[in-house]
Scaffold this motif. Structure first.
Motif, short mmCIF file in Angstrom:
data_model
loop_
_atom_site.label_atom_id
_atom_site.label_comp_id
_atom_site.label_asym_id
_atom_site.label_seq_id
_atom_site.Cartn_x
_atom_site.Cartn_y
_atom_site.Cartn_z
N MET A 196 -8.18 -1.90 -8.83
CA MET A 196 -7.10 -0.92 -8.78
C MET A 196 -6.40 -1.04 -7.43
SD MET A 196 -6.99 3.22 -8.94
CE MET A 196 -7.31 3.37 -7.19
N PRO A 197 -5.41 -1.96 -7.34
CA PRO A 197 -4.67 -2.05 -6.08
C PRO A 197 -3.76 -0.84 -5.90
CG PRO A 197 -3.78 -3.58 -7.69
CD PRO A 197 -4.95 -2.90 -8.33
N VAL A 198 -3.60 -0.43 -4.65
CA VAL A 198 -2.80 0.74 -4.32
C VAL A 198 -1.75 0.33 -3.29
CG1 VAL A 198 -2.86 3.09 -3.38
CG2 VAL A 198 -4.78 2.24 -4.72
N ASN A 199 -0.49 0.69 -3.56
CA ASN A 199 0.63 0.38 -2.67
C ASN A 199 1.24 1.66 -2.10
OD1 ASN A 199 1.21 -2.33 -2.30
ND2 ASN A 199 2.37 -2.50 -4.20
N LEU A 200 1.81 1.53 -0.93
CA LEU A 200 2.65 2.58 -0.37
C LEU A 200 4.05 2.43 -0.97
CD1 LEU A 200 1.42 2.36 3.31
CD2 LEU A 200 1.07 4.27 1.72
N PRO A 201 4.95 3.39 -0.80
CA PRO A 201 6.31 3.30 -1.36
C PRO A 201 7.07 2.08 -0.81
CG PRO A 201 5.85 5.53 -0.63
CD PRO A 201 4.71 4.68 -0.14
N GLU A 202 8.03 1.60 -1.60
CA GLU A 202 8.80 0.41 -1.25
C GLU A 202 9.48 0.51 0.11
OE1 GLU A 202 9.09 2.08 -4.09
OE2 GLU A 202 8.64 0.67 -5.71
N GLY A 203 9.95 1.69 0.48
CA GLY A 203 10.66 1.87 1.74
C GLY A 203 9.77 1.97 2.97
N SER A 204 8.48 1.99 2.78
CA SER A 204 7.54 2.11 3.89
C SER A 204 7.53 0.83 4.73
CB SER A 204 6.14 2.38 3.35
OG SER A 204 5.16 2.12 4.32
N ALA A 224 1.91 8.07 -2.00
CA ALA A 224 2.91 8.49 -1.02
C ALA A 224 2.54 8.31 0.44
CB ALA A 224 3.26 9.96 -1.26
N SER A 225 1.25 8.20 0.75
CA SER A 225 0.87 8.23 2.17
C SER A 225 -0.44 7.47 2.41
CB SER A 225 0.67 9.68 2.61
OG SER A 225 -0.45 10.22 1.93
N PRO A 226 -0.71 7.15 3.67
CA PRO A 226 -2.00 6.51 3.99
C PRO A 226 -3.19 7.37 3.58
CG PRO A 226 -0.48 6.23 5.81
CD PRO A 226 0.19 7.17 4.84
N SER A 227 -3.08 8.68 3.71
CA SER A 227 -4.22 9.53 3.30
C SER A 227 -4.43 9.44 1.79
CB SER A 227 -4.01 10.98 3.75
OG SER A 227 -2.86 11.53 3.17
N ALA A 228 -3.36 9.28 1.04
CA ALA A 228 -3.49 9.11 -0.42
C ALA A 228 -4.12 7.75 -0.75
CB ALA A 228 -2.14 9.26 -1.10
N VAL A 229 -3.81 6.72 0.05
CA VAL A 229 -4.45 5.41 -0.13
C VAL A 229 -5.95 5.57 0.08
CG1 VAL A 229 -4.72 3.07 0.80
CG2 VAL A 229 -2.43 4.04 0.54
N LEU A 230 -6.35 6.22 1.17
CA LEU A 230 -7.76 6.42 1.47
C LEU A 230 -8.47 7.17 0.35
CD1 LEU A 230 -7.46 7.30 5.24
CD2 LEU A 230 -8.58 5.27 4.28
N ARG A 231 -7.83 8.20 -0.16
CA ARG A 231 -8.41 8.99 -1.26
C ARG A 231 -8.58 8.14 -2.51
NH1 ARG A 231 -5.53 13.01 0.31
NH2 ARG A 231 -3.79 12.61 -1.07
N ALA A 232 -7.51 7.42 -2.90
CA ALA A 232 -7.54 6.62 -4.13
C ALA A 232 -8.58 5.51 -4.03
CB ALA A 232 -6.16 6.03 -4.40
N VAL A 233 -8.61 4.80 -2.92
CA VAL A 233 -9.56 3.70 -2.75
C VAL A 233 -10.98 4.24 -2.63
CG1 VAL A 233 -10.26 1.82 -1.20
CG2 VAL A 233 -7.84 2.13 -1.77
N TYR A 287 -4.17 -0.66 1.65
CA TYR A 287 -3.94 -0.99 3.05
C TYR A 287 -3.37 0.22 3.77
CZ TYR A 287 0.64 -1.51 0.99
OH TYR A 287 1.79 -1.25 0.28
N ILE A 288 -3.69 0.30 5.05
CA ILE A 288 -3.24 1.40 5.89
C ILE A 288 -3.09 0.87 7.32
CG2 ILE A 288 -4.25 3.27 4.51
CD1 ILE A 288 -6.66 3.20 6.46
N ALA A 289 -2.49 1.65 8.18
CA ALA A 289 -2.48 1.31 9.60
C ALA A 289 -3.90 1.49 10.13
CB ALA A 289 -1.52 2.23 10.35
#
Length: 151
Positions: A63-71, A109-118, A127-129
């Motif tokens: 389950m890959p997770v992306n940030l929004p296109e404009g990020s 929508a955000s890095p915190s959402a990436v962390l939660r999903a992963v 990926y996140i900063a």
């Protein structure tokens, strides 16, 4: 702009920034669920996962997770891992949709959402900063200066 502001602020406070603090701020980390057995992954492994050309990895659905296109973080990630600028990424997904390929990675929508999903999904990868990293996930790659490096 942010870097200049930070330098000015540190100078006013009488502090000298270290090179590693800026490297961490600019660095992207690729993270997976802690249950994932992978210790390191390079560009050749990450690219098919984020292009959804590969949907299983180590016996699990990915389950890959992306940030929004404009990020800006997403744009740097796409250039380093996929080798594509934002317009090329958009064309890639339009082509995949027309040809009936797999859907794009889940967008959050955000890095915190990436962390939660992963962190919540055994097959999660995102990926996140580096500065946003927490112990709920495991780092399998670092992206610095457009290069995918080991963790």
């Amino acid at each position: 702009m942010k870097r200049r502001f930070l330098l000015l602020l540190l100078a006013l406070l009488g502090m000298t920034p270290s090179a590693s603090s800026f490297a961490e701020a600019d660095e992207i980390v690729v993270v997976v669920n802690r249950a994932n057995p992978v210790r390191a992954a390079g560009r050749d492994t990450l690219r098919p996962l984020f292009q959804t050309a590969r949907t299983e990895w180590y016996g699990r659905s990915v389950m890959p997770v992306n940030l929004p296109e404009g990020s800006p973080l997403r744009q740097r990630f796409d250039m380093a891992v996929l080798g594509l600028d934002p317009e090329s990424v958009a064309r890639y997904w339009i082509d995949r949709k027309i040809r009936g390929g797999e859907r794009p990675p889940r967008k959050v929508a955000s890095p915190s959402a990436v962390l939660r999903a992963v962190g919540d999904e055994a097959g999660g990868i995102g990926y996140i900063a580096a500065g946003d990293l927490n112990p709920t996930v495991k780092v399998i790659a670092r992206i610095r200066d457009g290069q995918v490096l080991p963790p």
